[in-house]
Design a protein around this motif. Structure first.
Motif, PDB file in Angstrom:
ATOM      1  N   GLY A 232      38.693  44.128  48.661  1.00  0.00           N
ATOM      2  CA  GLY A 232      37.293  44.667  48.620  1.00  0.00           C
ATOM      3  C   GLY A 232      36.874  45.332  49.871  1.00  0.00           C
ATOM      4  N   PHE A 233      37.375  45.506  51.024  1.00  0.00           N
ATOM      5  CA  PHE A 233      36.910  45.969  52.138  1.00  0.00           C
ATOM      6  C   PHE A 233      37.684  47.421  52.115  1.00  0.00           C
ATOM      7  CE2 PHE A 233      36.770  47.061  56.498  1.00  0.00           C
ATOM      8  CZ  PHE A 233      35.320  47.242  56.844  1.00  0.00           C
ATOM      9  N   VAL A 234      38.720  47.579  51.823  1.00  0.00           N
ATOM     10  CA  VAL A 234      39.335  48.879  51.896  1.00  0.00           C
ATOM     11  C   VAL A 234      39.396  49.556  50.547  1.00  0.00           C
ATOM     12  CG1 VAL A 234      41.525  49.885  52.379  1.00  0.00           C
ATOM     13  CG2 VAL A 234      40.862  47.925  53.756  1.00  0.00           C
ATOM     14  N   GLY A 235      39.233  50.881  50.668  1.00  0.00           N
ATOM     15  CA  GLY A 235      39.088  51.721  49.099  1.00  0.00           C
ATOM     16  C   GLY A 235      37.738  51.821  49.107  1.00  0.00           C
ATOM     17  N   ILE A 236      37.449  53.207  48.741  1.00  0.00           N
ATOM     18  CA  ILE A 236      35.921  53.672  48.465  1.00  0.00           C
ATOM     19  C   ILE A 236      36.136  54.397  47.065  1.00  0.00           C
ATOM     20  CG2 ILE A 236      34.087  55.166  48.853  1.00  0.00           C
ATOM     21  CD1 ILE A 236      34.958  55.107  51.874  1.00  0.00           C
ATOM     22  N   PRO A 237      35.558  53.958  45.919  1.00  0.00           N
ATOM     23  CA  PRO A 237      34.810  52.664  45.978  1.00  0.00           C
ATOM     24  C   PRO A 237      36.012  51.456  46.024  1.00  0.00           C
ATOM     25  CG  PRO A 237      34.680  53.685  44.037  1.00  0.00           C
ATOM     26  CD  PRO A 237      35.405  54.791  44.712  1.00  0.00           C
ATOM     27  N   PRO A 238      35.566  50.087  46.249  1.00  0.00           N
ATOM     28  CA  PRO A 238      36.720  49.154  46.617  1.00  0.00           C
ATOM     29  C   PRO A 238      37.177  48.636  45.283  1.00  0.00           C
ATOM     30  CG  PRO A 238      34.351  48.200  46.642  1.00  0.00           C
ATOM     31  CD  PRO A 238      34.261  49.762  46.403  1.00  0.00           C
ATOM     32  N   MET A 239      38.406  47.898  45.339  1.00  0.00           N
ATOM     33  CA  MET A 239      38.963  47.201  44.313  1.00  0.00           C
ATOM     34  C   MET A 239      38.010  46.450  43.257  1.00  0.00           C
ATOM     35  SD  MET A 239      42.193  44.570  44.417  1.00  0.00           S
ATOM     36  CE  MET A 239      43.507  45.695  44.499  1.00  0.00           C
ATOM     37  N   ASN A 240      38.264  46.723  42.066  1.00  0.00           N
ATOM     38  CA  ASN A 240      37.604  46.133  41.000  1.00  0.00           C
ATOM     39  C   ASN A 240      38.121  44.592  40.812  1.00  0.00           C
ATOM     40  OD1 ASN A 240      35.621  48.122  39.794  1.00  0.00           O
ATOM     41  ND2 ASN A 240      37.560  49.010  39.424  1.00  0.00           N
ATOM     42  N   PHE A 241      37.273  43.671  40.544  1.00  0.00           N
ATOM     43  CA  PHE A 241      37.646  42.140  40.266  1.00  0.00           C
ATOM     44  C   PHE A 241      37.230  41.622  39.156  1.00  0.00           C
ATOM     45  CE2 PHE A 241      37.337  42.305  44.874  1.00  0.00           C
ATOM     46  CZ  PHE A 241      38.594  42.325  45.110  1.00  0.00           C
ATOM     47  N   LEU A 242      38.013  41.087  38.036  1.00  0.00           N
ATOM     48  CA  LEU A 242      37.653  40.344  37.037  1.00  0.00           C
ATOM     49  C   LEU A 242      38.027  38.827  37.034  1.00  0.00           C
ATOM     50  CD1 LEU A 242      38.274  42.999  34.136  1.00  0.00           C
ATOM     51  CD2 LEU A 242      36.073  42.566  35.079  1.00  0.00           C
ATOM     52  N   GLU A 243      37.401  38.042  36.298  1.00  0.00           N
ATOM     53  CA  GLU A 243      37.918  36.794  36.289  1.00  0.00           C
ATOM     54  C   GLU A 243      38.721  36.490  35.045  1.00  0.00           C
ATOM     55  OE1 GLU A 243      35.015  33.441  37.661  1.00  0.00           O
ATOM     56  OE2 GLU A 243      36.340  32.045  36.597  1.00  0.00           O
ATOM     57  N   ARG A 244      39.736  35.934  35.093  1.00  0.00           N
ATOM     58  CA  ARG A 244      40.610  35.910  33.809  1.00  0.00           C
ATOM     59  C   ARG A 244      41.387  34.715  33.964  1.00  0.00           C
ATOM     60  NH1 ARG A 244      37.934  39.221  31.895  1.00  0.00           N
ATOM     61  NH2 ARG A 244      38.324  41.019  30.808  1.00  0.00           N
ATOM     62  N   GLU A 245      41.230  33.728  33.199  1.00  0.00           N
ATOM     63  CA  GLU A 245      42.044  32.431  32.967  1.00  0.00           C
ATOM     64  C   GLU A 245      42.403  31.804  34.340  1.00  0.00           C
ATOM     65  OE1 GLU A 245      45.435  34.351  31.224  1.00  0.00           O
ATOM     66  OE2 GLU A 245      44.370  34.563  29.259  1.00  0.00           O
ATOM     67  N   GLY A 246      41.182  31.472  35.153  1.00  0.00           N
ATOM     68  CA  GLY A 246      41.262  30.714  36.128  1.00  0.00           C
ATOM     69  C   GLY A 246      41.844  31.620  37.427  1.00  0.00           C
ATOM     70  N   VAL A 247      42.346  32.999  37.416  1.00  0.00           N
ATOM     71  CA  VAL A 247      42.473  33.705  38.555  1.00  0.00           C
ATOM     72  C   VAL A 247      41.508  35.040  38.707  1.00  0.00           C
ATOM     73  CG1 VAL A 247      45.022  33.024  38.708  1.00  0.00           C
ATOM     74  CG2 VAL A 247      44.312  35.036  37.220  1.00  0.00           C
ATOM     75  N   VAL A 248      41.614  35.501  39.853  1.00  0.00           N
ATOM     76  CA  VAL A 248      40.805  36.464  39.917  1.00  0.00           C
ATOM     77  C   VAL A 248      41.725  37.968  39.549  1.00  0.00           C
ATOM     78  CG1 VAL A 248      39.463  38.206  41.459  1.00  0.00           C
ATOM     79  CG2 VAL A 248      39.022  35.858  41.382  1.00  0.00           C
ATOM     80  N   ILE A 249      41.584  38.784  38.852  1.00  0.00           N
ATOM     81  CA  ILE A 249      42.429  39.961  38.697  1.00  0.00           C
ATOM     82  C   ILE A 249      41.717  41.229  39.500  1.00  0.00           C
ATOM     83  CG2 ILE A 249      43.398  41.692  37.039  1.00  0.00           C
ATOM     84  CD1 ILE A 249      44.406  38.834  35.960  1.00  0.00           C
ATOM     85  N   GLY A 250      42.474  41.974  40.310  1.00  0.00           N
ATOM     86  CA  GLY A 250      42.036  42.930  40.842  1.00  0.00           C
ATOM     87  C   GLY A 250      42.966  44.270  40.411  1.00  0.00           C
ATOM     88  N   PHE A 251      41.977  45.284  40.342  1.00  0.00           N
ATOM     89  CA  PHE A 251      42.732  46.572  40.275  1.00  0.00           C
ATOM     90  C   PHE A 251      41.710  47.809  40.642  1.00  0.00           C
ATOM     91  CE2 PHE A 251      40.313  45.077  36.695  1.00  0.00           C
ATOM     92  CZ  PHE A 251      39.353  46.500  36.222  1.00  0.00           C
TER      93      PHE A 251
END
Ligand code: ATP
Length: 333
Positions: A232-251
């Motif tokens: 979430g700190f590196v990348g402009i804009p930062p990585m997206n996060f979604l909660e799915r089935e008990g884990v955080v998915i980032g892309f």
């Protein structure tokens, strides 16, 4: 040139754990970028290496020798700070050669060394000028030349480019990297500007709350983040996060694409409600939500896309990163 090892290094100011147990090895000739938000402990860590702060615990080893009890001058370290004060009444030559004149070096030798350092930074033609007669970018190079003139084993730089305007900063960054490669001096470079860290660092150490959250090549930090903080700190804009089935998915925003651009069998399909499109010329930032969570897509091709529309987007499986819901640490398959 030297190798630098930090072993369990700590600096606490009363209750504030500015640096809280850092283990780090910087290789001979390496350019290490220390990246982190304000207050993460970057400057304190540099000051510890320089000997300007005494550690609360831990050891600092330079070229195999423990330097904890050595004074700053005895460590073979040079520093360039953000506020690189030059002496206004000395010429560029006088400024660069100042550290040598303190050592009472013979004039001829001093001249040779100052010319070497000035040449390295491309300011050999400015030696007779006063600081008021040169540009901000040139002053900054004088400060670096002054730091290099004693041929330090280790060069520490704390946001040295932050006083320069955006355009000069870009060229200064390029030049910095070139001369560092040329003289191959072990460098620790503090910045909170990730473009600088990515562009300059052989490796980047990402700091947060006095600890290192990840250390790796710019590529690894960006594509293979160890936790949601780094992602979430590196990348402009930062990585997206979604909660799915008990884990955080980032892309990454550039991995979120209109569904027709991604092979269906190897991707995660997502219903994207587009709220706003920002056209930045070379690319467009598309802001919206997926299942109520805010996300951003970064599109580099000109497929028509309208604000208010709802459509299928997708992320290729190889661009998905999984993180523990509770700790934020990366979950690897
Ligand atoms: P910035 O990017 O804003 O310069 P930084 O990452 O360099 O931040 P530091 O300056 O190292 O962070 O500060 C780390 C923490 O230690 C902060 O919470 C700061 O307030 C605290 N700190 C630093 N120096 C001292 C001091 N001399 N006394 C007390 N607290 C301090």
């Amino acid at each position: 040139m030297a190798n630098v090892q930090l072993i369990g290094i700590k600096k606490h100011f009363g209750g504030v754990k500015a640096v809280d147990g850092i283990d780090l090895e910087i290789k001979d000739g390496e350019f290490l970028a220390l990246l982190g938000p304000s207050g993460s402990g970057k400057t304190t860590l540099m000051r510890l290496v320089a000997g300007l702060e005494e550690p609360t615990g831990g050891r600092i080893v330079i070229d195999g020798a423990d330097v904890n009890d050595l004074a700053p001058r005895e460590r073979g370290i040079a520093m360039v700070f953000q506020s690189y004060a030059l002496y206004p009444h000395k010429t560029v030559f006088g400024n660069i050669s100042f550290p040598l004149s303190v050592e009472k070096m013979p004039k001829a030798e001093m001249q040779k060394k100052a010319e070497w350092a000035a040449g390295l930074l491309g300011i050999g033609h400015l030696l007779d000028r006063m600081p008021s007669q040169i540009s901000g970018g040139e002053r900054q190079r004088v400060a670096i030349a002054r730091a290099l003139v004693r041929k330090p084993k280790v060069l520490l730089m704390d946001e040295p480019l932050s006083n320069l305007d955006a355009k000069v900063r870009h060229t200064a960054r390029e030049e910095l990297k070139l001369f560092q490669r040329e003289i191959n001096v072990t460098t620790i470079y503090v910045t909170h500007d990730q473009a600088e860290a990515m562009g300059l660092g052989d490796r980047i150490a990402v700091m947060h709350d006095g600890t290192i959250r990840q250390i790796g090549t710019p590529e690894a930090i960006y594509h293979d983040p160890a936790n949601t903080f780094v992602a979430g700190f590196v990348g402009i804009p930062p990585m997206n996060f979604l909660e799915r089935e008990g884990v955080v998915i980032g892309f990454r925003p550039e991995a979120l694409l209109p569904a027709e651009a991604v092979p269906a069998e190897e991707s995660m399909r997502l219903r994207f409600i587009v709220e706003r499109v920002e056209d930045l010329g070379s690319h467009r930032l598309v802001y919206g939500t997926i299942g109520g969570t805010k996300v951003i897509a970064n599109l580099f091709f000109r497929t028509p896309i309208a604000e208010g529309e709802e459509r299928d987007f997708a992320v290729s499986n190889r661009d998905l990163r999984r993180f523990d819901l509770r700790t934020g640490e990366r979950v690897r398959p």
